[in-house]
Design an enzyme around this catalytic site. Structure first.
Site, mmCIF file in Angstrom:
data_model
loop_
_atom_site.group_PDB
_atom_site.id
_atom_site.type_symbol
_atom_site.label_atom_id
_atom_site.label_comp_id
_atom_site.label_asym_id
_atom_site.label_seq_id
_atom_site.Cartn_x
_atom_site.Cartn_y
_atom_site.Cartn_z
ATOM 1 N N GLU A 103 -9.003 3.877 4.727
ATOM 2 C CA GLU A 103 -8.736 3.158 3.483
ATOM 3 C C GLU A 103 -8.791 4.214 2.382
ATOM 4 O O GLU A 103 -9.863 4.694 2.018
ATOM 5 C CB GLU A 103 -9.766 2.059 3.234
ATOM 6 C CG GLU A 103 -9.727 0.910 4.228
ATOM 7 C CD GLU A 103 -8.558 -0.039 4.015
ATOM 8 O OE1 GLU A 103 -7.819 0.114 3.013
ATOM 9 O OE2 GLU A 103 -8.381 -0.943 4.855
ATOM 10 N N HIS B 220 -4.258 3.189 5.306
ATOM 11 C CA HIS B 220 -4.244 2.001 4.451
ATOM 12 C C HIS B 220 -4.799 2.376 3.074
ATOM 13 O O HIS B 220 -5.234 3.502 2.833
ATOM 14 C CB HIS B 220 -5.144 0.912 5.035
ATOM 15 C CG HIS B 220 -4.612 0.251 6.265
ATOM 16 N ND1 HIS B 220 -4.105 -1.022 6.267
ATOM 17 C CD2 HIS B 220 -4.502 0.690 7.542
ATOM 18 C CE1 HIS B 220 -3.718 -1.348 7.489
ATOM 19 N NE2 HIS B 220 -3.950 -0.323 8.288
ATOM 20 N N GLU C 226 0.842 -1.196 0.000
ATOM 21 C CA GLU C 226 0.000 0.000 0.000
ATOM 22 C C GLU C 226 0.883 1.254 0.000
ATOM 23 O O GLU C 226 0.937 2.007 0.972
ATOM 24 C CB GLU C 226 -0.957 -0.055 1.188
ATOM 25 C CG GLU C 226 -1.917 -1.235 1.088
ATOM 26 C CD GLU C 226 -2.723 -1.505 2.347
ATOM 27 O OE1 GLU C 226 -2.697 -0.667 3.264
ATOM 28 O OE2 GLU C 226 -3.375 -2.571 2.424
#
Length: 428
Positions: free
Chosen positions: A383, A308, A185
């Site tokens: 995210e 993330h 990531e």
């Protein structure tokens, strides 16, 4: 003369062979396909669960859990005909999003600056090797007296879990920003350095207020071994690099001592969400846990923010149970205001809610652990881009780093100010 030429040729061949071996040992995904599946029935869910359990040629980016679910899987080239037959037999709706994963990885390399790039060249238009990120941190430490170096400990391969503390005023409540826990990531690490740079340099009053009235602990890459591995060996690697039999690596965000080895993690060392041999079995997780527990009270760490990708979610505990945390309504309201502010910057649409209700069951995660074991009541996991059905997945183009940083900064501003207004930082 002849002997000198022979020696030169000998060393030339050694260099070519060594270089070829280095290239040959790098994972490639030529003609691997990325599918987006739409699951409708229990039978479809069961067959995909069986496929994930038995196949080493299909990589699942989530688990098949229930009907009315979307699911990404990557299929090796030699299994494409077979998987197409399975989709047809079980009437599984599917879309080929990427015909050749390797082409996407190769395209990304155009925006990865080479190993050895000095820290002063770090920007937010490219992705960078770990060495360059660390050199950039060193430069900031030299340039800003309000910065100090912080080390959480060492990784399995003996790399420093390094970060910095930004403090412009004594007595502040503190924020711990964790990034790069999942190796592939890259946008996570890049966003963390963008945010730190903004806190150091921005003239925006809202950003200056954050930098002045909170202490900040930034750790851009808490999984340095895995991060290095994604540059040198396998772009899509997720875990750390500790050996377990013939497999390697633990999902560090399943290894914390919070409902460890419960729903949303695996005890199989070959799986991408392997939780490890015990809670805190990994040196990286143990280092983070030990450091935060030792210093949370002393340093007044009242906020935990984990970066993330992907899916465009702003999540809070819990991931392992549908039980609601005691300040659920506050976290939900703060999260909603944060994603509204984020969306106004570039129109990016996020959702917010607890981890289990927004993405999937997940146990042993850092956000749950910080909330549950350390008592950090403002605990969020971002995210970042792209959306849940993004074909880019973890290979987000580098030209999105700056806009991702800009919109994430807007969310940070709201989270901190809203939590402060609700009294979360009154009792230090």
């Amino acid at each position: 003369m002849t002997s000198k030429i022979f020696i030169l040729l000998f060393f030339f061949v050694l260099c070519v062979v060594g270089h070829s071996c280095k290239i040959a040992n790098k994972a490639r995904y030529d003609n691997y396909r990325l599918y987006l599946l739409n699951l409708d029935t229990v039978d479809q869910v069961k067959i995909l669960q069986e496929l994930e359990e038995k196949s080493d040629s299909c990589v699942f980016y989530s688990h098949a859990r229930h009907p009315d679910q979307d699911l990404h899987i990557m299929v090796a080239a030699h299994k494409i005909a077979e998987i197409a037959d399975l989709f047809e037999s079980y009437k599984i709706r599917n879309e080929v999003q990427i015909l050749n994963i390797q082409e996407m990885i190769d395209d990304e390399l155009d925006n990865v600056l080479p190993e050895g790039t000095p820290g002063y060249q770090l920007d937010w238009n490219h992705y960078f090797h770990l060495e360059t990120i660390n050199q950039w941190l060193d430069l900031q430490l030299n340039n800003y007296k309000e910065l100090s170096s912080v080390s959480l400990g060492r990784s399995y391969e003996d790399r420093d879990l390094r970060g910095v503390k930004l403090s412009r005023k004594s007595g502040n409540s503190a924020v711990f920003v964790e990034a790069g826990i999942h190796a592939r990531e890259w946008i996570s690490a890049a966003t963390s350095t963008y945010l730190l740079n903004q806190l150091l340099t921005s003239t925006d009053p809202k950003v200056k207020d954050l930098a002045e009235n909170f202490d900040w602990y930034f750790f851009p890459v808490v999984n340095p071994d895995g991060y290095v591995y994604t540059f040198e060996k396998d772009r899509l690697w997720r875990k750390n690099r500790k050996p377990y039999g013939f497999s390697r690596g633990v999902d560090l965000n399943r290894n914390f001592n919070s409902s460890w080895n419960c729903p949303g993690s695996s005890s199989d060392s070959c799986r991408y969400d392997f939780c490890g041999s015990a809670a805190n079995s990994e040196p990286e997780t143990a280092a983070i846990s030990t450091w935060i527990k030792a210093h949370a009270k002393e340093f007044k760490i009242k906020t935990f923010l984990s970066l993330h990708s992907f899916s465009q979610l702003l999540m809070f505990p819990y991931g392992s149970t549908a039980d609601k945390v005691d300040n659920y309504e506050d976290l939900k309201t703060i999260g909603q205001k944060a994603i509204e502010a984020l969306g106004k910057k570039h129109g990016t649409v996020f959702e917010t809610g607890s981890i289990i209700e927004t993405i999937y069951p997940s146990s042993g995660g850092s956000s749950d652990w910080a909330f549950e074991e350390v008592g950090i009541k403002i605990s969020y996991t971002f995210e970042l881009r792209g959306p849940p059905d993004s074909p880019a997945m973890f290979i987000l183009p580098a030209n999105q780093i700056t806009p991702v940083g800009e919109e994430t900064l807007e969310a940070f501003i709201v989270i901190m100010n809203e939590a402060k207004a609700r009294g979360y930082y009154n009792y230090l």
